[in-house]
Design an enzyme around this catalytic site. Structure first.
Site, PDB file in Angstrom:
ATOM      1  N   ARG A  98       0.861  -1.177   0.000  1.00  0.00           N
ATOM      2  CA  ARG A  98       0.000   0.000   0.000  1.00  0.00           C
ATOM      3  C   ARG A  98       0.896   1.224   0.000  1.00  0.00           C
ATOM      4  NH1 ARG A  98      -2.011  -3.573   3.912  1.00  0.00           N
ATOM      5  NH2 ARG A  98      -4.092  -4.418   3.441  1.00  0.00           N
TER       6      ARG A  98
ATOM      7  N   LYS B  27      -1.914  -2.567   7.933  1.00  0.00           N
ATOM      8  CA  LYS B  27      -3.079  -2.092   8.674  1.00  0.00           C
ATOM      9  C   LYS B  27      -3.145  -2.741  10.045  1.00  0.00           C
ATOM     10  CE  LYS B  27      -6.163  -0.916   4.841  1.00  0.00           C
ATOM     11  NZ  LYS B  27      -7.494  -1.164   4.230  1.00  0.00           N
TER      12      LYS B  27
ATOM     13  N   HIS C 129      -2.234   2.786  -6.201  1.00  0.00           N
ATOM     14  CA  HIS C 129      -3.074   1.604  -5.998  1.00  0.00           C
ATOM     15  C   HIS C 129      -3.170   0.772  -7.271  1.00  0.00           C
ATOM     16  CE1 HIS C 129      -5.332  -0.280  -2.840  1.00  0.00           C
ATOM     17  NE2 HIS C 129      -6.356  -0.507  -3.639  1.00  0.00           N
TER      18      HIS C 129
ATOM     19  N   ARG D 274      -0.291  -1.481  -7.302  1.00  0.00           N
ATOM     20  CA  ARG D 274      -0.541  -2.595  -6.375  1.00  0.00           C
ATOM     21  C   ARG D 274      -1.421  -3.647  -7.060  1.00  0.00           C
ATOM     22  NH1 ARG D 274      -1.179  -4.155  -0.821  1.00  0.00           N
ATOM     23  NH2 ARG D 274      -3.322  -4.643  -0.206  1.00  0.00           N
TER      24      ARG D 274
ATOM     25  N   HIS E 285      -3.847  -8.925   2.957  1.00  0.00           N
ATOM     26  CA  HIS E 285      -5.298  -9.002   3.109  1.00  0.00           C
ATOM     27  C   HIS E 285      -5.634  -9.911   4.295  1.00  0.00           C
ATOM     28  CE1 HIS E 285      -6.155  -7.952  -1.397  1.00  0.00           C
ATOM     29  NE2 HIS E 285      -5.956  -6.882  -0.652  1.00  0.00           N
TER      30      HIS E 285
ATOM     31  N   TYR F 100      -9.252 -10.617  -7.875  1.00  0.00           N
ATOM     32  CA  TYR F 100      -8.257 -10.696  -8.949  1.00  0.00           C
ATOM     33  C   TYR F 100      -8.429 -11.928  -9.838  1.00  0.00           C
ATOM     34  CZ  TYR F 100      -5.863  -7.023  -6.416  1.00  0.00           C
ATOM     35  OH  TYR F 100      -5.567  -5.846  -5.786  1.00  0.00           O
TER      36      TYR F 100
END
Length: 308
Positions: free
Chosen positions: A148, A172, A251, A254, A277, A286
């Site tokens: 990110r 995160k 992004h 990414r 994730h 994806y």
């Protein structure tokens, strides 16, 4: 209500490890809801399910996207849940509201030629040799790791020491993961780090600035290159590389990382780990890139397809 929101955000950061950008998003959503309630003469303590539903209808009337409305409902639901747990309310009026859901749109991405054009342009993009080395390192790292943008710009210099083949990324909620570096990314990283350290040592000897712990230091309040600044750099590189700037963002790179890996044969679980994730369902978006590969697989190997 402002005090309630502040207490909620502090708890999210302290107890749940919510990232700064996540807290800022919560704050924006809840401030908008608080303003809407206040305009109608309401507040946190008196809000009802009908009030929350009316607010969501108003958001829809404003033309806000499905994803934005779903995020706002999530923020409101979590605030009321926090209020219930703290004893501020005896119920959660948002608990039973059916949200608009999130559209499962295919992520925008870049093809190999576009990524290569950006990488080539990055090597010559900058007002000085140092800026060119930094910009090359930024783009090489982003495409090689799928980080990110917030993770990339905030990397500590310590993560790059010793010519690493893997780099530690803090994502995160403070969760850490290891991601491998490609040979070009390692070379770009080593070149930038050598220049950065030399410049920092010269500044220290001249007593101009104290050393920075960040890999990409800046004079701003954050102490490192900001997401917005890198976003602008990437747009400028795209223009100079002959790639539509509307198609380029951190992004999107990414997404390109994940899409190109999957097309090359990587499995979803590996990509999930590399992207950071929490749930593989997030990574499943994806799988659109598998369609052509699976079609070719069937045509090449199924006995009836060969006979045809």
């Amino acid at each position: 209500m402002e005090r309630r929101i502040s207490a909620f955000l502090e708890a999210q950061a302290a107890e749940n490890g919510a990232a700064r950008n996540t807290c800022l998003a919560y704050g924006r959503d809840l401030k908008d809801f608080a303003g809407w309630l206040a305009h109608r003469g309401g507040d946190f303590d008196t809000a009802t399910q009908a009030d929350v539903e009316a607010y969501l209808i108003a958001c829809d009337a404003e033309g806000l996207s499905q994803a934005t409305r779903a995020r706002r409902l999530s923020s409101i639901r979590q605030l009321f849940r926090f209020g219930y747990e703290e004893g501020w309310r005896k119920d959660n009026p948002a608990l039973r509201i059916q949200g608009p859901g999130r559209a499962r749109r295919l992520p925008g991405t870049l093809d190999h030629a576009e990524v290569e054009a950006l990488l080539t342009r990055a090597r010559d993009h900058g007002r000085s040799p140092g800026e060119k080395l930094r910009n090359t390192c930024l783009v090489e790292l982003l495409y090689a790791t799928g980080m990110r943008v917030s993770e990339l710009v905030a990397l500590p210099a310590a993560a790059a020491r010793g010519d690493p083949r893997m780099i530690l990324v803090r994502g995160k909620g403070g969760k850490e993961r290891m991601v491998p570096l490609s040979a070009p990314a390692r070379a770009a990283l080593a070149a930038w780090l050598a220049h950065r350290d030399a410049a920092e040592e010269a500044a220290r000897l001249a007593r101009r600035a104290p050393p920075s712990r960040h890999l990409f230091p800046s004079d701003g309040a954050a102490g490192h290159l900001t997401r917005q600044a890198f976003h602008g750099l990437l747009k400028d590189m795209a223009v100079r590389a002959g790639v539509s700037p509307a198609r380029v963002s951190p992004h999107k790179l990414r997404h390109a990382f994940a899409t190109h890996l999957l097309a090359g044969g990587a499995d979803l679980r590996t990509i999930q780990t590399l992207l950071g994730h929490a749930d593989v369902s997030t990574t499943e978006i994806y799988t659109h890139v598998l369609d052509e590969r699976l079609r070719a697989l069937v045509l090449d190997h199924h006995p009836l397809a060969r006979d045809a």
